[in-house]
Design an enzyme around this catalytic site. Structure first.
Site, mmCIF file in Angstrom:
data_model
loop_
_atom_site.group_PDB
_atom_site.id
_atom_site.type_symbol
_atom_site.label_atom_id
_atom_site.label_comp_id
_atom_site.label_asym_id
_atom_site.label_seq_id
_atom_site.Cartn_x
_atom_site.Cartn_y
_atom_site.Cartn_z
ATOM 1 N N ASP A 19 -49.444 53.364 -60.328
ATOM 2 C CA ASP A 19 -48.924 52.585 -59.195
ATOM 3 C C ASP A 19 -47.891 53.387 -58.403
ATOM 4 O O ASP A 19 -47.186 54.225 -58.961
ATOM 5 C CB ASP A 19 -48.305 51.283 -59.736
ATOM 6 C CG ASP A 19 -48.141 50.232 -58.652
ATOM 7 O OD1 ASP A 19 -48.728 50.389 -57.557
ATOM 8 O OD2 ASP A 19 -47.418 49.243 -58.893
ATOM 9 N N ASN A 21 -48.577 54.832 -55.119
ATOM 10 C CA ASN A 21 -49.120 55.784 -54.137
ATOM 11 C C ASN A 21 -48.712 55.420 -52.709
ATOM 12 O O ASN A 21 -48.375 56.295 -51.909
ATOM 13 C CB ASN A 21 -50.655 55.799 -54.186
ATOM 14 C CG ASN A 21 -51.198 56.308 -55.499
ATOM 15 O OD1 ASN A 21 -50.456 56.851 -56.313
ATOM 16 N ND2 ASN A 21 -52.490 56.130 -55.709
ATOM 17 N N GLY A 22 -48.792 54.127 -52.396
ATOM 18 C CA GLY A 22 -48.491 53.669 -51.038
ATOM 19 C C GLY A 22 -47.043 53.934 -50.673
ATOM 20 O O GLY A 22 -46.740 54.477 -49.594
ATOM 21 N N HIS A 36 -52.732 58.047 -51.842
ATOM 22 C CA HIS A 36 -53.850 57.950 -52.791
ATOM 23 C C HIS A 36 -54.446 59.335 -53.074
ATOM 24 O O HIS A 36 -54.836 59.620 -54.204
ATOM 25 C CB HIS A 36 -54.931 56.999 -52.261
ATOM 26 C CG HIS A 36 -54.451 55.573 -52.146
ATOM 27 N ND1 HIS A 36 -53.767 54.934 -53.151
ATOM 28 C CD2 HIS A 36 -54.552 54.662 -51.139
ATOM 29 C CE1 HIS A 36 -53.475 53.701 -52.767
ATOM 30 N NE2 HIS A 36 -53.934 53.509 -51.546
ATOM 31 N N GLU A 66 -58.309 42.660 -57.517
ATOM 32 C CA GLU A 66 -57.432 42.076 -56.483
ATOM 33 C C GLU A 66 -57.217 43.032 -55.304
ATOM 34 O O GLU A 66 -56.758 42.610 -54.239
ATOM 35 C CB GLU A 66 -56.069 41.710 -57.084
ATOM 36 C CG GLU A 66 -56.087 40.489 -58.003
ATOM 37 C CD GLU A 66 -56.814 40.729 -59.320
ATOM 38 O OE1 GLU A 66 -56.677 41.828 -59.894
ATOM 39 O OE2 GLU A 66 -57.553 39.822 -59.766
ATOM 40 N N ASN A 67 -57.521 44.319 -55.496
ATOM 41 C CA ASN A 67 -57.233 45.301 -54.446
ATOM 42 C C ASN A 67 -58.119 45.161 -53.203
ATOM 43 O O ASN A 67 -57.827 45.759 -52.158
ATOM 44 C CB ASN A 67 -57.300 46.733 -54.993
ATOM 45 C CG ASN A 67 -56.131 47.104 -55.889
ATOM 46 O OD1 ASN A 67 -56.272 47.883 -56.831
ATOM 47 N ND2 ASN A 67 -54.942 46.571 -55.623
ATOM 48 N N ARG A 193 -45.117 44.731 -64.670
ATOM 49 C CA ARG A 193 -46.156 43.716 -64.853
ATOM 50 C C ARG A 193 -47.465 44.427 -65.158
ATOM 51 O O ARG A 193 -47.592 45.638 -64.924
ATOM 52 C CB ARG A 193 -46.292 42.820 -63.618
ATOM 53 C CG ARG A 193 -46.569 43.556 -62.332
ATOM 54 C CD ARG A 193 -46.765 42.591 -61.152
ATOM 55 N NE ARG A 193 -46.812 43.322 -59.899
ATOM 56 C CZ ARG A 193 -45.760 43.560 -59.113
ATOM 57 N NH1 ARG A 193 -44.561 43.101 -59.448
ATOM 58 N NH2 ARG A 193 -45.887 44.250 -57.990
ATOM 59 N N GLU A 206 -48.023 49.126 -76.976
ATOM 60 C CA GLU A 206 -46.646 49.378 -76.560
ATOM 61 C C GLU A 206 -46.670 49.624 -75.052
ATOM 62 O O GLU A 206 -47.655 50.142 -74.527
ATOM 63 C CB GLU A 206 -46.092 50.621 -77.276
ATOM 64 C CG GLU A 206 -46.063 50.500 -78.785
ATOM 65 C CD GLU A 206 -45.055 49.463 -79.272
ATOM 66 O OE1 GLU A 206 -43.994 49.325 -78.628
ATOM 67 O OE2 GLU A 206 -45.340 48.782 -80.282
HETATM 68 C C1 IPE Z 1 -52.367 47.649 -59.967
HETATM 69 O O1 IPE Z 1 -51.533 47.990 -58.919
HETATM 70 C C2 IPE Z 1 -53.759 48.158 -59.711
HETATM 71 C C3 IPE Z 1 -53.928 49.605 -59.772
HETATM 72 C C4 IPE Z 1 -53.014 50.489 -60.099
HETATM 73 C C5 IPE Z 1 -55.250 50.077 -59.472
HETATM 74 P P1 IPE Z 1 -51.257 46.992 -57.699
HETATM 75 O O2 IPE Z 1 -50.317 47.714 -56.807
HETATM 76 O O3 IPE Z 1 -52.537 46.542 -57.123
HETATM 77 O O4 IPE Z 1 -50.564 45.769 -58.414
HETATM 78 P P2 IPE Z 1 -49.596 44.643 -57.824
HETATM 79 O O5 IPE Z 1 -50.292 44.068 -56.633
HETATM 80 O O6 IPE Z 1 -48.320 45.300 -57.457
HETATM 81 O O7 IPE Z 1 -49.438 43.683 -58.945
HETATM 82 C C1 IPE Z 2 -51.683 52.274 -56.771
HETATM 83 O O1 IPE Z 2 -50.779 52.521 -55.735
HETATM 84 C C2 IPE Z 2 -53.098 52.616 -56.402
HETATM 85 C C3 IPE Z 2 -53.986 51.466 -56.173
HETATM 86 C C4 IPE Z 2 -53.674 50.222 -56.378
HETATM 87 C C5 IPE Z 2 -55.307 51.745 -55.646
HETATM 88 P P1 IPE Z 2 -50.479 51.416 -54.637
HETATM 89 O O2 IPE Z 2 -51.420 51.594 -53.513
HETATM 90 O O3 IPE Z 2 -50.451 50.064 -55.245
HETATM 91 O O4 IPE Z 2 -49.029 51.848 -54.191
HETATM 92 P P2 IPE Z 2 -47.806 50.887 -53.853
HETATM 93 O O5 IPE Z 2 -47.595 50.003 -55.046
HETATM 94 O O6 IPE Z 2 -48.190 50.099 -52.639
HETATM 95 O O7 IPE Z 2 -46.666 51.817 -53.625
HETATM 96 MG MG MG Z 3 -49.006 48.969 -56.104
#
Ligand code: IPE
Ligand code: IPE
Ligand code: MG
Length: 241
Positions: A19, A21-22, A36, A66-67, A193, A206
């Protein structure tokens, strides 16, 4: 990092919620997809580090059920990245002894991506050095729903006696039927989470929540997390001797 660093009591199976990347991209004034791409590069480094630490199984969360709620630009960019990643990494993964498999529901994935997934699974099926499992369109609840449906079909066809159904029966119908349970689940980016990841399988895992954003998560930090896991006492409900 190269060469084996002995981690005492290290995990056999590590699962990672990659998690952040964004946020990594946005903090640099770049579009989310830039993050990404940077994240995909990290995957290679972490996969390569596994044999050094006797991690036999690595399961990574690449895209959740959910993505799909994200913008069309982000979703299609991610799907394109997955296709490119599989195509460009197949040869190295094969050479490095990595066996690649996928979990998740393929129904919503495009045909070209599914074909590449099948191809890399077949190509690497003889490998045993590291087992890399990629969770793509994966959700723990979705998986349990699909497993229950398949089990119900077996029961209604008379092939399984409902009185014999127990947790080991259900586990055989899960996407992860070929995997041991994860010993350690790591989530990067500071969120604490599990976001629908391995709900059943991680019942006794763990957890390590680290603040580092996934594109910054290095092999050195991975080693640090594995070392700290090695110091934990796992009790599984028992009273320690
Ligand atoms: C969980 O990350 C899914 C992946 C890493 C692929 P999200 O960024 O989608 O999770 P939430 O929305 O913060 O719970
Ligand atoms: C996790 O990074 C990758 C995927 C869920 C595909 P995010 O894209 O959720 O990055 P944030 O949480 O928005 O920084
Ligand atoms: Mg995320």
């Amino acid at each position: 990092m190269t060469g084996t660093t002995t981690i005492k009591n290290g995990p056999n199976h590590v699962a990672v919620i990659m998690d952040g990347n964004g946020r990594w991209a946005q903090s640099r004034g770049k579009p989310r997809l830039f993050g990404h791409h940077a994240g995909a590069k990290r995957v290679k480094e972490i996969v390569r580090a596994c044999p050094d630490h006797d991690v036999k199984y690595l399961t990574i969360f690449a895209f959740s059920t959910e993505n799909w709620k994200r913008t069309q630009t982000e979703v299609s960019g991610l799907m394109k990245l997955f296709r490119r990643y599989i195509a460009s990494e197949a040869r190295d993964l094969l050479a490095e002894g990595v066996r690649v498999r996928f979990i998740g529901d393929r129904v919503k994935l495009d045909a070209k991506l599914c074909r590449l997934m099948d191809e890399i699974e077949l190509l690497t099926s003889g490998n045993d050095r590291v087992h890399l499992t990629i969770a793509l369109n994966y959700g723990g609840r979705d998986e349990l729903g699909r497993a229950t449906k398949r089990l119900a079909r077996e029961v209604s066809a008379g092939r399984i006696d409902p009185e014999t159904v127990d947790e080991t029966t259900l586990a055989r119908f899960l996407d992860t039927c070929f995997l041991p349970d994860p010993d350690l689940v790591i989530r990067t980016s500071g969120e604490a989470r599990i976001s629908n990841f391995l709900l059943w399988q991680a019942a006794y895992s763990e957890y390590e929540f680290v603040n580092t954003l996934w594109p910054d998560f290095s092999a050195a930090e991975f080693a640090t997390v594995l070392t700290s896991y090695g110091k934990r006492e796992r009790r599984f409900g028992a009273v320690p001797a």
